[in-house]
Scaffold this active site. Structure first.
Site, PDB file in Angstrom:
ATOM      1  N   TYR A  24       7.261 156.501 -26.855  1.00 44.86           N
ATOM      2  CA  TYR A  24       7.830 157.665 -26.175  1.00 44.86           C
ATOM      3  C   TYR A  24       9.130 158.114 -26.862  1.00 44.86           C
ATOM      4  O   TYR A  24       9.478 157.636 -27.936  1.00 44.86           O
ATOM      5  CB  TYR A  24       8.012 157.346 -24.693  1.00 44.86           C
ATOM      6  N   GLN A  39      12.595 152.725 -13.960  1.00 49.54           N
ATOM      7  CA  GLN A  39      12.439 152.983 -15.389  1.00 49.54           C
ATOM      8  C   GLN A  39      12.612 154.475 -15.677  1.00 49.54           C
ATOM      9  O   GLN A  39      11.833 155.303 -15.213  1.00 49.54           O
ATOM     10  CB  GLN A  39      11.076 152.518 -15.897  1.00 49.54           C
ATOM     11  N   GLY A  47       1.606 142.678 -15.537  1.00 50.66           N
ATOM     12  CA  GLY A  47       1.122 144.003 -15.202  1.00 50.66           C
ATOM     13  C   GLY A  47      -0.148 143.971 -14.394  1.00 50.66           C
ATOM     14  O   GLY A  47      -0.150 144.126 -13.179  1.00 50.66           O
ATOM     15  N   ARG A  48      -1.279 143.745 -15.054  1.00 50.48           N
ATOM     16  CA  ARG A  48      -2.567 143.793 -14.363  1.00 50.48           C
ATOM     17  C   ARG A  48      -2.662 142.758 -13.251  1.00 50.48           C
ATOM     18  O   ARG A  48      -3.315 142.993 -12.231  1.00 50.48           O
ATOM     19  CB  ARG A  48      -3.702 143.615 -15.368  1.00 50.48           C
ATOM     20  N   ARG A  78      14.004 148.833 -22.405  1.00 51.54           N
ATOM     21  CA  ARG A  78      12.695 148.322 -22.823  1.00 51.54           C
ATOM     22  C   ARG A  78      12.434 148.722 -24.265  1.00 51.54           C
ATOM     23  O   ARG A  78      12.648 149.875 -24.650  1.00 51.54           O
ATOM     24  CB  ARG A  78      11.577 148.862 -21.935  1.00 51.54           C
TER      25      ARG A  78
END
Length: 370
Positions: free
Chosen positions: A188, A101, A324-325, A235
């Site tokens: 971002y 990424q 993710g988690r 993304r």
């Protein structure tokens, strides 16, 4: 419930995945200092999770300017490149697939993280409200601090931003990554350009959706020149509300961008759903429009259970789902899903920074049995 779709193979561009369980990009703040270099600890962490259909790496800054948190890895120096090469080699040794990424945080930063204490950059000089970043202070202590007010990028600087992405992509290709993912989400830099809330420019990179998306499109196209058209993904995060973001037309903007990604032949679109930050849920109209507009593979990321992921894929809304988690706490997540085994619970206290605790020491099924 059977997970036959989630656990079935998938081809994204020129890359064959063993299953549709994607490891989401996860910031863990464990790069070695000085230099933000991947280490043997990072090698072990990623190799443990190589049975994912695709690992999308943690956000990796393309330059010192692109850094927003202490301890995140970069890919703009020879030392960082050598560190990532060890990671990729280890994952490939277990027949895994990886997408790097490419990350520039824009205004979500502080001068303490920048070269020569410069101000962070953004499309417009608008500070990210209610936003903190992780820094090392001059006295050596660590802590969270409010993001600085950025300066607006001048038009003549934008080709240099594109070049930062290209240079990082060239290093990623030398390292051996299977794909790269352009991070245009989660508040971002590239998301800041896409949003009419954070992009108040009056030049060719502001105003209309076509102008706000221009830099993202130019970057994707430039990176494709390094990796190939279908080995570049992107993304996006429509309706994302953290880091001071607020978009009234977020879904329409992403649908427009999806059409451009379809024109460019991008390999995948990775949609970060807004549920984890309390954003407005994605509409069914958006989901159908995205599928109708873009013919490549769509990856969804959110608070998905395996059963919900299976249902989404079966409906044809998405092609793969990122976790993710679950991957933080379960290095053998795919094996556990195949066996319908219980999952370890993640420890939030160890998510960011630290050592092997909460990073590479979660038990695998065989170890538990022993």
């Amino acid at each position: 419930m059977s997970l036959k779709n989630l656990l079935s193979p998938l081809r994204i561009g020129g890359v064959q995945l063993h299953n549709r369980v994607v490891m989401a990009p996860l910031t863990r703040n464990r790069a070695a200092q000085p230099g933000d270099v991947p280490t043997e600890l990072n090698v072990a962490y990623y190799q443990q999770r190589a049975d994912a259909g695709l690992i999308v790496t943690e956000g990796t800054q393309i330059s010192r300017q692109g850094q927003g948190y202490f301890g995140t890895p970069g890919l703009y120096t020879d030392e960082q490149e050598a560190g990532w090469e060890k990671v990729v080699d280890a994952v490939h040794a277990k027949d895994g697939r990886m997408s790097l990424q490419l990350w520039h945080v824009g205004r979500v930063s502080h001068s303490l993280l920048q070269a020569d204490r410069e101000r962070p950059v953004a499309p417009s000089a608008i500070r990210a409200e209610d936003t903190t970043v992780f820094v090392r202070h001059d006295d050596g202590s660590f802590g969270m601090i409010a993001a600085d007010t950025p300066r607006a990028l001048e038009a003549h600087e934008l080709p240099g931003i594109i070049e930062q992405y290209v240079a990082a992509a060239e290093r990623a290709k030398r390292v051996g990554f299977d794909m790269v993912e352009v991070h245009a989400a989660n508040g971002y830099l590239l998301h800041q350009f896409l949003s009419a809330h954070t992009n108040l420019r009056t030049d060719n990179y502001g105003g209309s959706v076509q102008n706000r998306a221009r830099l993202v499109i130019e970057i994707v196209e430039a990176v494709q020149g390094v990796f190939g058209r279908d080995r570049v993904g992107i993304r996006v995060s429509p309706n994302f509300t953290a880091f001071g973001m607020s978009d009234h037309d977020a879904e329409d903007t992403v649908v427009y961008l999806a059409g451009e990604m379809n024109r460019l032949g991008a390999g995948y679109i990775h949609v970060a759903e807004p549920d984890w930050v309390g954003g407005k849920p994605l509409s069914d109209a958006f989901r159908f429009a995205l599928r109708a507009t873009y013919s490549g593979q769509i990856i969804a990321a959110g608070n998905y259970t395996a059963q919900a992921a299976e249902a989404r894929i079966r409906e044809g809304i998405v092609d793969a789902v990122a976790f993710g988690r679950a991957f933080i706490a379960n290095p053998d997540l795919v094996t556990r899903l195949r066996r319908d085994a219980p999952l370890n619970e993640p420890d939030p206290a160890t998510f960011f920074g630290g050592d092997a605790k909460g990073y590479t020491d979660y038990p695998e099924l065989e170890a538990e049995a022993a």
